[in-house]
Design an enzyme around this catalytic site. Structure first.
Site, PDB file in Angstrom:
ATOM      1  N   ARG A 197      34.163 -13.524  -2.251  1.00 13.23           N
ATOM      2  CA  ARG A 197      34.327 -14.001  -3.541  1.00 13.23           C
ATOM      3  C   ARG A 197      32.915 -14.150  -4.334  1.00 13.23           C
ATOM      4  O   ARG A 197      31.916 -14.391  -3.409  1.00 13.23           O
ATOM      5  CB  ARG A 197      35.189 -15.293  -3.535  1.00 13.23           C
ATOM      6  CG  ARG A 197      36.348 -15.212  -3.437  1.00 13.23           C
ATOM      7  CD  ARG A 197      37.181 -16.528  -4.027  1.00 13.23           C
ATOM      8  NE  ARG A 197      36.765 -17.783  -3.195  1.00 13.23           N
ATOM      9  CZ  ARG A 197      37.163 -19.011  -3.658  1.00 13.23           C
ATOM     10  NH1 ARG A 197      37.861 -19.058  -4.777  1.00 13.23           N
ATOM     11  NH2 ARG A 197      36.888 -19.907  -2.746  1.00 13.23           N
ATOM     12  N   ARG A 244      40.293 -15.914  -5.366  1.00 17.45           N
ATOM     13  CA  ARG A 244      40.927 -15.179  -4.116  1.00 17.45           C
ATOM     14  C   ARG A 244      41.733 -13.997  -4.619  1.00 17.45           C
ATOM     15  O   ARG A 244      41.873 -13.213  -4.061  1.00 17.45           O
ATOM     16  CB  ARG A 244      41.562 -16.226  -3.269  1.00 17.45           C
ATOM     17  CG  ARG A 244      40.469 -16.915  -2.374  1.00 17.45           C
ATOM     18  CD  ARG A 244      41.325 -17.888  -1.379  1.00 17.45           C
ATOM     19  NE  ARG A 244      40.184 -18.643  -0.592  1.00 17.45           N
ATOM     20  CZ  ARG A 244      39.850 -20.005  -0.899  1.00 17.45           C
ATOM     21  NH1 ARG A 244      40.366 -20.541  -2.129  1.00 17.45           N
ATOM     22  NH2 ARG A 244      38.967 -20.602  -0.025  1.00 17.45           N
ATOM     23  N   ASN A 260      40.696  -5.455  -1.601  1.00 19.15           N
ATOM     24  CA  ASN A 260      40.909  -5.906  -0.045  1.00 19.15           C
ATOM     25  C   ASN A 260      42.113  -5.024   0.400  1.00 19.15           C
ATOM     26  O   ASN A 260      42.074  -4.959   1.841  1.00 19.15           O
ATOM     27  CB  ASN A 260      40.688  -7.307   0.063  1.00 19.15           C
ATOM     28  CG  ASN A 260      39.316  -7.614  -0.209  1.00 19.15           C
ATOM     29  OD1 ASN A 260      38.598  -6.851  -0.335  1.00 19.15           O
ATOM     30  ND2 ASN A 260      39.063  -8.896  -0.377  1.00 19.15           N
ATOM     31  N   VAL A 286      41.285 -12.997   8.089  1.00 16.95           N
ATOM     32  CA  VAL A 286      40.424 -13.809   7.419  1.00 16.95           C
ATOM     33  C   VAL A 286      40.355 -13.334   6.039  1.00 16.95           C
ATOM     34  O   VAL A 286      39.945 -14.221   5.069  1.00 16.95           O
ATOM     35  CB  VAL A 286      39.118 -13.818   7.929  1.00 16.95           C
ATOM     36  CG1 VAL A 286      38.169 -14.851   7.289  1.00 16.95           C
ATOM     37  CG2 VAL A 286      39.318 -14.329   9.558  1.00 16.95           C
ATOM     38  N   ASP A 315      40.648 -25.009   6.050  1.00 16.80           N
ATOM     39  CA  ASP A 315      40.860 -25.901   4.993  1.00 16.80           C
ATOM     40  C   ASP A 315      41.113 -27.494   5.479  1.00 16.80           C
ATOM     41  O   ASP A 315      40.579 -28.325   5.048  1.00 16.80           O
ATOM     42  CB  ASP A 315      42.193 -25.492   4.368  1.00 16.80           C
ATOM     43  CG  ASP A 315      42.186 -24.322   3.479  1.00 16.80           C
ATOM     44  OD1 ASP A 315      40.894 -23.945   3.015  1.00 16.80           O
ATOM     45  OD2 ASP A 315      43.107 -23.614   3.201  1.00 16.80           O
ATOM     46  N   ARG A 339      37.735 -28.669   6.586  1.00 19.91           N
ATOM     47  CA  ARG A 339      37.217 -29.109   5.120  1.00 19.91           C
ATOM     48  C   ARG A 339      37.709 -30.465   4.796  1.00 19.91           C
ATOM     49  O   ARG A 339      36.839 -31.426   4.448  1.00 19.91           O
ATOM     50  CB  ARG A 339      37.256 -28.137   4.035  1.00 19.91           C
ATOM     51  CG  ARG A 339      36.348 -27.077   4.203  1.00 19.91           C
ATOM     52  CD  ARG A 339      36.720 -26.080   3.550  1.00 19.91           C
ATOM     53  NE  ARG A 339      35.509 -24.724   3.596  1.00 19.91           N
ATOM     54  CZ  ARG A 339      35.497 -23.412   2.994  1.00 19.91           C
ATOM     55  NH1 ARG A 339      36.583 -23.223   2.314  1.00 19.91           N
ATOM     56  NH2 ARG A 339      34.569 -22.654   3.143  1.00 19.91           N
ATOM     57  N   HIS A 393      46.417 -20.577   0.956  1.00 20.18           N
ATOM     58  CA  HIS A 393      45.005 -20.579   0.963  1.00 20.18           C
ATOM     59  C   HIS A 393      44.302 -20.397  -0.236  1.00 20.18           C
ATOM     60  O   HIS A 393      43.854 -19.206  -0.377  1.00 20.18           O
ATOM     61  CB  HIS A 393      44.338 -19.863   2.127  1.00 20.18           C
ATOM     62  CG  HIS A 393      42.964 -20.026   2.407  1.00 20.18           C
ATOM     63  ND1 HIS A 393      42.139 -21.217   2.715  1.00 20.18           N
ATOM     64  CD2 HIS A 393      41.959 -18.947   2.398  1.00 20.18           C
ATOM     65  CE1 HIS A 393      41.103 -20.797   2.986  1.00 20.18           C
ATOM     66  NE2 HIS A 393      40.808 -19.452   2.852  1.00 20.18           N
TER      67      HIS A 393
END
Length: 308
Positions: free
Chosen positions: A82, A88, A95, A118, A148, A151, A175
């Site tokens: 990103r 995303r 991708n 990932v 996540d 975090r 996500h």
């Protein structure tokens, strides 16, 4: 235990570094399409072995999947990261093609491989691997929830002014900045609910800060983060390699669990030698169920952009 990491960028290199340092794998193969890049990263990492006391062999490869043959676990980090202001979801067109080709090449040389995705948008890329390969669903895992949740625990420890080893908490759902669902109701400090120490407003702020955790770092760094993603992946790989049956929130293909079907989204799972050993269904309250449903709608919308 042989592990392959596809993509030698910052996230892939961090994955390889943390896996090697933990010393549970015999070999880590780093693969990249850029000539000499993976070989250079592997050599640099191997030159830390005597300093960090690990015996894992790290090998680099420029797009030669034959070197990945016999991998028990493969991590797909390849794709563009990103950039500031980019969601995303905007990454999907580029991708998807990369992840599809990579997964096909991995399975060709390692038919029994467990794949950890990932690459972003992660839930959709995980769903893509399910739809374009013949691997059983327990061997395709999306990484997002583990990162996540890390975090989330960081933000909880900050709010509680507590050591992070005291903190437990989990993030489920998609996500993405809008999709993730930090379970503040269930978060604890050494088994005592965080709500005993923090006001509802402060917990809501913790959740909000968690949800923009990736975007915050992208704004600061100018690109995606790599240390915490690499550490999250290494913990998942270790749980599989060592058959730990450890619980992580991961993107898993649901077939009736949580009332959902035909979607990969973050839910608690047990990771062991077979990959996803079990999807754990926890009791959610009405508000959490509504948020998870909303998150799933967002993931399905992104999935709809795939050309399957």
């Amino acid at each position: 235990m042989k592990v392959t990491v596809v993509g030698a960028g910052a996230v892939g290199a961090s994955c390889a570094e943390y896996i090697a340092i933990k010393n549970f794998a015999s070999e880590v193969v780093i693969l990249d399409i850029k000539e000499g890049y993976a070989e250079g990263k592997a050599m640099d990492l191997m030159q830390t072995a005597s300093l960090l006391n690990f015996d894992t062999q790290i090998v680099g490869s420029t797009n030669d999947y034959a070197k990945t043959a016999g991998s028990e676990v493969a991590v797909i980090t390849s794709g563009i990261p990103r950039k500031p202001g980019m969601t995303r979801e905007e990454l999907i067109g580029i991708n998807a093609g990369i992840v599809k080709q990579v997964s096909e090449n991995l399975i060709k040389h390692s038919p029994n491989v467990i794949i950890i995705v990932v690459s972003n948008p992660m839930d959709t890329m995980t769903y893509l691997v399910h739809k374009t390969t013949d691997l059983p669903k327990n061997r395709i895992i999306g990484m997002g929830g583990a990162l996540d949740s890390a975090r989330f625990k960081y933000r909880l420890a900050e709010a509680l002014e507590a050591p992070i080893s005291d903190i437990d908490g989990m993030v489920i759902g998609g996500h993405s900045d809008k999709g993730m669902l930090p379970l503040t109701r269930l978060a604890t400090r050494n088994s005592v609910k965080a709500s005993e120490f923090l006001t509802t407003e402060r917990l809501e702020q913790v959740a909000a800060d968690t949800k923009v955790g990736g975007a915050t770092l992208t704004g600061l760094l100018g690109t995606s983060a790599w240390y915490a993603p690499g550490a999250a992946v290494s913990s998942m790989v270790q749980a599989i390699a060592c058959d730990q049956k450890k619980m992580f929130p991961c993107s898993a293909l649901l077939e009736g669990e949580y009332g959902m079907n035909d979607i990969s989204i973050g839910v608690p799972v047990l990771l062991g030698k077979n990959g996803i050993e079990k999807i754990v269904e926890i009791e959610l309250d009405d508000a959490e169920k509504a948020k998870l449903t909303e998150s799933a709608e967002g993931v399905r919308k992104t999935n709809g952009l795939l050309e399957l």
